[in-house]
Write a protein that holds these residues in place. Structure first.
Motif, PDB file in Angstrom:
ATOM      1  N   MET A   1      -4.297  -7.412   7.685  1.00 45.51           N
ATOM      2  CA  MET A   1      -4.540  -7.437   6.276  1.00 45.51           C
ATOM      3  C   MET A   1      -3.424  -8.224   5.943  1.00 45.51           C
ATOM      4  O   MET A   1      -3.290  -8.563   4.528  1.00 45.51           O
ATOM      5  N   ASP A   2      -2.402  -8.381   6.695  1.00 46.73           N
ATOM      6  CA  ASP A   2      -1.200  -9.093   6.279  1.00 46.73           C
ATOM      7  C   ASP A   2      -0.499  -8.056   5.269  1.00 46.73           C
ATOM      8  O   ASP A   2       0.050  -8.467   4.184  1.00 46.73           O
ATOM      9  N   LYS A   3      -0.567  -6.926   5.345  1.00 48.11           N
ATOM     10  CA  LYS A   3       0.093  -5.749   4.412  1.00 48.11           C
ATOM     11  C   LYS A   3       0.934  -4.748   5.345  1.00 48.11           C
ATOM     12  O   LYS A   3       0.531  -4.651   6.380  1.00 48.11           O
ATOM     13  N   PRO A   4       1.858  -4.208   4.656  1.00 41.61           N
ATOM     14  CA  PRO A   4       2.746  -3.331   5.536  1.00 41.61           C
ATOM     15  C   PRO A   4       1.943  -2.204   5.828  1.00 41.61           C
ATOM     16  O   PRO A   4       1.169  -1.825   4.879  1.00 41.61           O
ATOM     17  N   ASP A   5       2.152  -1.268   6.863  1.00 45.24           N
ATOM     18  CA  ASP A   5       1.664  -0.233   7.300  1.00 45.24           C
ATOM     19  C   ASP A   5       1.490   0.916   6.433  1.00 45.24           C
ATOM     20  O   ASP A   5       0.502   1.548   5.928  1.00 45.24           O
ATOM     21  N   SER A   6       2.263   1.033   5.357  1.00 44.10           N
ATOM     22  CA  SER A   6       2.598   1.889   4.329  1.00 44.10           C
ATOM     23  C   SER A   6       1.559   1.407   3.086  1.00 44.10           C
ATOM     24  O   SER A   6       1.784   2.078   2.152  1.00 44.10           O
ATOM     25  N   TYR A   7       1.292   0.313   3.032  1.00 45.90           N
ATOM     26  CA  TYR A   7       0.632  -0.187   2.117  1.00 45.90           C
ATOM     27  C   TYR A   7      -0.442   0.759   1.205  1.00 45.90           C
ATOM     28  O   TYR A   7      -0.545   0.934   0.047  1.00 45.90           O
ATOM     29  N   VAL A   8      -1.414   1.195   2.184  1.00 42.09           N
ATOM     30  CA  VAL A   8      -2.444   2.171   1.625  1.00 42.09           C
ATOM     31  C   VAL A   8      -2.007   3.396   1.018  1.00 42.09           C
ATOM     32  O   VAL A   8      -2.206   3.715  -0.110  1.00 42.09           O
ATOM     33  N   SER A   9      -1.290   4.084   1.889  1.00 42.51           N
ATOM     34  CA  SER A   9      -0.750   5.427   1.533  1.00 42.51           C
ATOM     35  C   SER A   9       0.190   5.289   0.201  1.00 42.51           C
ATOM     36  O   SER A   9       0.288   6.038  -0.719  1.00 42.51           O
ATOM     37  N   SER A  10       1.051   4.214   0.099  1.00 43.86           N
ATOM     38  CA  SER A  10       2.051   4.182  -1.040  1.00 43.86           C
ATOM     39  C   SER A  10       1.168   3.824  -2.124  1.00 43.86           C
ATOM     40  O   SER A  10       1.359   4.300  -3.487  1.00 43.86           O
ATOM     41  N   ALA A  11       0.249   2.971  -2.103  1.00 44.47           N
ATOM     42  CA  ALA A  11      -0.785   2.591  -3.293  1.00 44.47           C
ATOM     43  C   ALA A  11      -1.444   3.749  -3.904  1.00 44.47           C
ATOM     44  O   ALA A  11      -1.585   4.095  -4.947  1.00 44.47           O
ATOM     45  N   ILE A  12      -2.245   4.539  -2.908  1.00 45.09           N
ATOM     46  CA  ILE A  12      -2.946   5.861  -3.348  1.00 45.09           C
ATOM     47  C   ILE A  12      -2.005   6.711  -3.938  1.00 45.09           C
ATOM     48  O   ILE A  12      -2.343   7.471  -5.105  1.00 45.09           O
ATOM     49  N   SER A  13      -0.789   7.005  -3.485  1.00 40.96           N
ATOM     50  CA  SER A  13       0.308   7.962  -3.975  1.00 40.96           C
ATOM     51  C   SER A  13       0.795   7.516  -5.430  1.00 40.96           C
ATOM     52  O   SER A  13       0.838   8.439  -6.274  1.00 40.96           O
ATOM     53  N   ARG A  14       0.554   6.408  -5.688  1.00 44.00           N
ATOM     54  CA  ARG A  14       0.754   5.890  -7.027  1.00 44.00           C
ATOM     55  C   ARG A  14      -0.249   6.063  -8.199  1.00 44.00           C
ATOM     56  O   ARG A  14      -0.228   5.883  -9.221  1.00 44.00           O
ATOM     57  N   GLY A  15      -1.564   6.438  -7.276  1.00 44.21           N
ATOM     58  CA  GLY A  15      -2.582   6.628  -8.367  1.00 44.21           C
ATOM     59  C   GLY A  15      -3.601   5.293  -8.316  1.00 44.21           C
ATOM     60  O   GLY A  15      -4.251   5.501  -8.952  1.00 44.21           O
ATOM     61  N   SER A  16      -3.260   4.410  -7.583  1.00 48.11           N
ATOM     62  CA  SER A  16      -4.124   3.174  -7.653  1.00 48.11           C
ATOM     63  C   SER A  16      -5.188   3.378  -6.480  1.00 48.11           C
ATOM     64  O   SER A  16      -4.922   3.860  -5.360  1.00 48.11           O
ATOM     65  N   VAL A  17      -6.207   2.791  -6.777  1.00 45.41           N
ATOM     66  CA  VAL A  17      -7.450   2.814  -6.100  1.00 45.41           C
ATOM     67  C   VAL A  17      -7.740   1.469  -5.507  1.00 45.41           C
ATOM     68  O   VAL A  17      -7.815   0.541  -6.381  1.00 45.41           O
ATOM     69  N   PRO A  18      -7.848   1.400  -4.131  1.00 51.77           N
ATOM     70  CA  PRO A  18      -7.929  -0.135  -3.661  1.00 51.77           C
ATOM     71  C   PRO A  18      -9.294  -0.640  -4.222  1.00 51.77           C
ATOM     72  O   PRO A  18     -10.281   0.068  -4.360  1.00 51.77           O
ATOM     73  N   ARG A  19      -9.532  -2.204  -4.479  1.00 56.58           N
ATOM     74  CA  ARG A  19     -10.447  -2.789  -4.800  1.00 56.58           C
ATOM     75  C   ARG A  19     -11.386  -2.854  -3.598  1.00 56.58           C
ATOM     76  O   ARG A  19     -11.251  -2.737  -2.373  1.00 56.58           O
ATOM     77  N   CYS A  20     -12.788  -3.064  -3.980  1.00 54.72           N
ATOM     78  CA  CYS A  20     -13.847  -3.428  -3.003  1.00 54.72           C
ATOM     79  C   CYS A  20     -13.306  -4.349  -2.149  1.00 54.72           C
ATOM     80  O   CYS A  20     -13.724  -4.367  -0.730  1.00 54.72           O
ATOM     81  N   ASP A  21     -12.745  -5.425  -2.331  1.00 50.90           N
ATOM     82  CA  ASP A  21     -12.510  -6.468  -1.436  1.00 50.90           C
ATOM     83  C   ASP A  21     -11.493  -6.013  -0.433  1.00 50.90           C
ATOM     84  O   ASP A  21     -11.478  -6.294   0.593  1.00 50.90           O
ATOM     85  N   THR A  22     -10.365  -5.378  -1.104  1.00 50.33           N
ATOM     86  CA  THR A  22      -9.405  -4.628   0.083  1.00 50.33           C
ATOM     87  C   THR A  22     -10.195  -3.704   0.765  1.00 50.33           C
ATOM     88  O   THR A  22      -9.822  -3.628   1.997  1.00 50.33           O
TER      89      THR A  22
END
Length: 56
Positions: A1-22
């Motif tokens: 995905m060209d994102k760092p390994d911590s992308y998902v966990s850090s986004a979720i911990s900030r309260g962000s929800v991944p979009r459908c395309d992600t």
């Protein structure tokens, strides 16, 4: 995905929800597909994410 390994966990911990395309890209990287199917056609081995309860 060209994102760092911590992308998902850090986004979720900030309260962000991944979009459908992600989510679709994340599933693809793991060898899965993101799909919408009728409730009565969901395969028994599918990962099902239920919606939150309705308020009211």
């Amino acid at each position: 995905m060209d994102k760092p390994d911590s992308y998902v966990s850090s986004a979720i911990s900030r309260g962000s929800v991944p979009r459908c395309d992600t989510m679709a890209r994340m599933a693809d990287v793991c060898g899965y597909s993101l799909a919408l199917v009728p409730r009565d056609a969901v395969p028994p081995d599918a990962l099902v994410i239920d919606p939150p309860p309705r308020e009211g």
